[in-house]
Design an enzyme around this catalytic site. Sequence first.
Site, PDB file in Angstrom:
ATOM      1  N   LEU A 105      18.240 -35.710 -11.168  1.00 42.15           N
ATOM      2  CA  LEU A 105      16.955 -35.001 -11.064  1.00 42.15           C
ATOM      3  C   LEU A 105      16.589 -34.689  -9.603  1.00 42.15           C
ATOM      4  O   LEU A 105      16.148 -33.582  -9.286  1.00 42.15           O
ATOM      5  CB  LEU A 105      15.864 -35.869 -11.719  1.00 42.15           C
ATOM      6  N   ARG A 120      20.709 -55.147  -4.345  1.00 41.19           N
ATOM      7  CA  ARG A 120      20.635 -53.977  -5.230  1.00 41.19           C
ATOM      8  C   ARG A 120      21.968 -53.219  -5.312  1.00 41.19           C
ATOM      9  O   ARG A 120      22.166 -52.420  -6.214  1.00 41.19           O
ATOM     10  CB  ARG A 120      19.527 -53.015  -4.780  1.00 41.19           C
ATOM     11  N   ARG A 158      15.923 -29.328  -5.270  1.00 40.75           N
ATOM     12  CA  ARG A 158      15.242 -29.297  -3.971  1.00 40.75           C
ATOM     13  C   ARG A 158      14.062 -28.369  -3.941  1.00 40.75           C
ATOM     14  O   ARG A 158      13.105 -28.587  -3.201  1.00 40.75           O
ATOM     15  CB  ARG A 158      16.238 -28.828  -2.880  1.00 40.75           C
ATOM     16  N   ASN A 209       6.741 -27.061  -9.908  1.00 41.70           N
ATOM     17  CA  ASN A 209       6.053 -25.823 -10.267  1.00 41.70           C
ATOM     18  C   ASN A 209       6.789 -25.134 -11.423  1.00 41.70           C
ATOM     19  O   ASN A 209       7.923 -25.475 -11.756  1.00 41.70           O
ATOM     20  CB  ASN A 209       5.827 -24.920  -9.045  1.00 41.70           C
ATOM     21  N   ARG A 251       8.126 -22.248 -11.853  1.00 43.03           N
ATOM     22  CA  ARG A 251       9.402 -21.573 -11.600  1.00 43.03           C
ATOM     23  C   ARG A 251      10.535 -22.589 -11.513  1.00 43.03           C
ATOM     24  O   ARG A 251      11.619 -22.393 -12.069  1.00 43.03           O
ATOM     25  CB  ARG A 251       9.319 -20.782 -10.285  1.00 43.03           C
ATOM     26  N   ARG A 302      18.281 -34.057  -7.175  1.00 42.16           N
ATOM     27  CA  ARG A 302      19.089 -33.022  -6.524  1.00 42.16           C
ATOM     28  C   ARG A 302      18.359 -31.679  -6.509  1.00 42.16           C
ATOM     29  O   ARG A 302      18.759 -30.760  -5.800  1.00 42.16           O
ATOM     30  CB  ARG A 302      20.435 -32.865  -7.245  1.00 42.16           C
ATOM     31  N   GLN A 314      13.787 -49.863  -4.712  1.00 45.24           N
ATOM     32  CA  GLN A 314      14.534 -51.102  -4.976  1.00 45.24           C
ATOM     33  C   GLN A 314      14.591 -51.980  -3.733  1.00 45.24           C
ATOM     34  O   GLN A 314      15.186 -53.051  -3.763  1.00 45.24           O
ATOM     35  CB  GLN A 314      15.953 -50.767  -5.453  1.00 45.24           C
ATOM     36  N   ARG A 326      19.735 -27.509 -16.986  1.00 45.04           N
ATOM     37  CA  ARG A 326      19.883 -28.917 -17.390  1.00 45.04           C
ATOM     38  C   ARG A 326      19.582 -29.187 -18.855  1.00 45.04           C
ATOM     39  O   ARG A 326      19.885 -30.272 -19.343  1.00 45.04           O
ATOM     40  CB  ARG A 326      18.929 -29.795 -16.564  1.00 45.04           C
TER      41      ARG A 326
HETATM   42  C1  LIG Z   1      26.579 -28.991 -15.317  1.00 46.21           C
HETATM   43  C2  LIG Z   1      26.292 -29.478 -13.916  1.00 46.21           C
HETATM   44  C3  LIG Z   1      27.267 -30.182 -13.232  1.00 46.21           C
HETATM   45  C4  LIG Z   1      27.030 -30.619 -11.927  1.00 46.21           C
HETATM   46  N1  LIG Z   1      28.011 -31.317 -11.269  1.00 46.21           N
HETATM   47  C5  LIG Z   1      27.817 -31.720 -10.006  1.00 46.21           C
HETATM   48  C6  LIG Z   1      28.834 -32.418  -9.293  1.00 46.21           C
HETATM   49  O1  LIG Z   1      29.889 -32.699  -9.812  1.00 46.21           O
HETATM   50  N2  LIG Z   1      28.584 -32.793  -8.017  1.00 46.21           N
HETATM   51  C7  LIG Z   1      27.411 -32.495  -7.399  1.00 46.21           C
HETATM   52  O2  LIG Z   1      27.238 -32.829  -6.228  1.00 46.21           O
HETATM   53  N3  LIG Z   1      26.411 -31.869  -8.053  1.00 46.21           N
HETATM   54  C8  LIG Z   1      26.598 -31.468  -9.330  1.00 46.21           C
HETATM   55  N4  LIG Z   1      25.590 -30.819 -10.000  1.00 46.21           N
HETATM   56  C9  LIG Z   1      24.309 -30.628  -9.320  1.00 46.21           C
HETATM   57  C10 LIG Z   1      24.161 -29.184  -8.827  1.00 46.21           C
HETATM   58  O3  LIG Z   1      25.188 -28.825  -7.929  1.00 46.21           O
HETATM   59  C11 LIG Z   1      22.813 -28.987  -8.121  1.00 46.21           C
HETATM   60  O4  LIG Z   1      22.755 -29.801  -6.967  1.00 46.21           O
HETATM   61  C12 LIG Z   1      21.645 -29.359  -9.001  1.00 46.21           C
HETATM   62  O5  LIG Z   1      21.849 -28.942 -10.320  1.00 46.21           O
HETATM   63  C13 LIG Z   1      20.398 -28.690  -8.448  1.00 46.21           C
HETATM   64  O6  LIG Z   1      20.507 -27.322  -8.745  1.00 46.21           O
HETATM   65  P1  LIG Z   1      19.995 -26.199  -7.744  1.00 46.21           P
HETATM   66  O7  LIG Z   1      20.595 -26.367  -6.394  1.00 46.21           O
HETATM   67  O8  LIG Z   1      20.220 -24.884  -8.437  1.00 46.21           O
HETATM   68  O9  LIG Z   1      18.417 -26.532  -7.779  1.00 46.21           O
HETATM   69  P2  LIG Z   1      17.358 -26.546  -6.617  1.00 46.21           P
HETATM   70  O10 LIG Z   1      17.792 -27.440  -5.523  1.00 46.21           O
HETATM   71  O11 LIG Z   1      16.051 -26.885  -7.260  1.00 46.21           O
HETATM   72  O12 LIG Z   1      17.317 -25.087  -6.102  1.00 46.21           O
HETATM   73  C14 LIG Z   1      16.809 -24.045  -6.942  1.00 46.21           C
HETATM   74  C15 LIG Z   1      17.411 -22.741  -6.498  1.00 46.21           C
HETATM   75  O13 LIG Z   1      16.928 -22.441  -5.183  1.00 46.21           O
HETATM   76  C16 LIG Z   1      17.964 -21.829  -4.426  1.00 46.21           C
HETATM   77  N5  LIG Z   1      18.298 -22.718  -3.295  1.00 46.21           N
HETATM   78  C17 LIG Z   1      17.883 -24.004  -3.113  1.00 46.21           C
HETATM   79  N6  LIG Z   1      18.330 -24.471  -1.950  1.00 46.21           N
HETATM   80  C18 LIG Z   1      19.062 -23.481  -1.398  1.00 46.21           C
HETATM   81  C19 LIG Z   1      19.807 -23.370  -0.193  1.00 46.21           C
HETATM   82  N7  LIG Z   1      19.905 -24.362   0.662  1.00 46.21           N
HETATM   83  N8  LIG Z   1      20.415 -22.197   0.048  1.00 46.21           N
HETATM   84  C20 LIG Z   1      20.328 -21.163  -0.792  1.00 46.21           C
HETATM   85  N9  LIG Z   1      19.660 -21.191  -1.973  1.00 46.21           N
HETATM   86  C21 LIG Z   1      19.039 -22.343  -2.249  1.00 46.21           C
HETATM   87  C22 LIG Z   1      19.149 -21.646  -5.371  1.00 46.21           C
HETATM   88  O14 LIG Z   1      19.052 -20.391  -5.987  1.00 46.21           O
HETATM   89  C23 LIG Z   1      18.926 -22.738  -6.385  1.00 46.21           C
HETATM   90  O15 LIG Z   1      19.562 -22.492  -7.634  1.00 46.21           O
HETATM   91  C24 LIG Z   1      25.787 -30.377 -11.308  1.00 46.21           C
HETATM   92  C25 LIG Z   1      24.795 -29.682 -12.006  1.00 46.21           C
HETATM   93  C26 LIG Z   1      25.032 -29.235 -13.300  1.00 46.21           C
HETATM   94  C27 LIG Z   1      23.935 -28.514 -14.046  1.00 46.21           C
END
Ligand SMILES: Cc1cc2nc3c(=O)[nH]c(=O)nc-3n(C[C@H](O)[C@H](O)[C@H](O)COP(=O)(O)OP(=O)(O)OC[C@H]3O[C@@H](n4cnc5c(N)ncnc54)[C@H](O)[C@@H]3O)c2cc1C
Length: 258
Positions: free
Chosen positions: A98, A181, A102, A197, A199, A100, A112, A208
């Site tokens: 979760l 821990r 950002r 929010n 969006r 992750r 912990q 997810r």
């Molecule tokens: C099926 C699945 C498998 C996954 N497997 C792994 C794995 O093996 N290892 C791993 O580390 N992670 C894994 N993840 C996590 C994934 O890589 C993302 O970190 C996580 O899902 C957050 O998604 P996001 O970056 O789209 O979301 P958010 O961080 O909420 O970002 C939302 C959107 O904002 C934009 N954005 C945000 N930050 C930036 C930036 N810095 N630059 C440009 N655009 C940006 C993008 O459009 C992004 O989609 C997995 C996720 C899924 C759903």
Amino acid sequence: VSVRISLIGRPQFDIDAFLSFLLEGQMDWHRSPGATAPEEIVEVAGRICYMSFGSKQSPRSNTGYIRNLIKQGHESVLEHVSWTFLLAGVSRAFTHQLVRHRAGFSFSQLSQQYHEETEATFVQPAHLAKSHRALQAWQEAMVKSQESYRVILDSLNELNGSPGMDLQQKEFKRAIRSAARSVLPNATETTIVVTANARALRHFFGIRGSIPGDVEMREIAGALFGLVEGEAPSLFPDFSLERLADGTPVLKHLPLTE
Ligand SMILES: Cc1cc2nc3c(=O)[nH]c(=O)nc-3n(C[C@H](O)[C@H](O)[C@H](O)COP(=O)(O)OP(=O)(O)OC[C@H]3O[C@@H](n4cnc5c(N)ncnc54)[C@H](O)[C@@H]3O)c2cc1C
């Protein structure tokens, strides 16, 4: 343990403040009966972009207006409404995924280092109970990790004040809990406050909410969706909550075409 999810914060729309703004500009606004506070905030934010009030207001309802924003990809307008949730009884494995997210999410999670985890409980993953051998191995691992946690904590506690461990009480506790821990598993129960929010939630639901093998994620995404959909259905017209054959929730996303 069972997961507990509560909605503890929701948006408010100050209609009087907004109407005085409109009055100053000699504009009026035809409100849609039944639109909720978050839905009205989003509509107003969208209309401000084009000042489409009074004679410039199209006959679209609030639902139709927001649907069109989503269809056009004008989703930044949806960032003006956020909800705050309290999640308890969820696993650290889940929260690690979760946090992750950002963009548009804020988190405050049980520490912990400050909170002693001697009585921690564990979240049993779905499917584990399908095999007696797997369940037994898991239960033994949980018991063992908790025992190890306690032994590490007790053993290091005895060294309080000795060379290298002569820290202030607060930092000493942080140090020994940090060491202890490290043996706690991903299944350890945790509590987290999450603000997101609309969006960001839509993005979260989209990526997810439908992963077949991730039951805990789907269950929590489904529960969060149920809460916000009840609060502002117009913001989520392209999602629906369905059930897989085993009865667990799955979020379906059907991008808007009209
Ligand atoms: C099926 C699945 C498998 C996954 N497997 C792994 C794995 O093996 N290892 C791993 O580390 N992670 C894994 N993840 C996590 C994934 O890589 C993302 O970190 C996580 O899902 C957050 O998604 P996001 O970056 O789209 O979301 P958010 O961080 O909420 O970002 C939302 C959107 O904002 C934009 N954005 C945000 N930050 C930036 C930036 N810095 N630059 C440009 N655009 C940006 C993008 O459009 C992004 O989609 C997995 C996720 C899924 C759903």
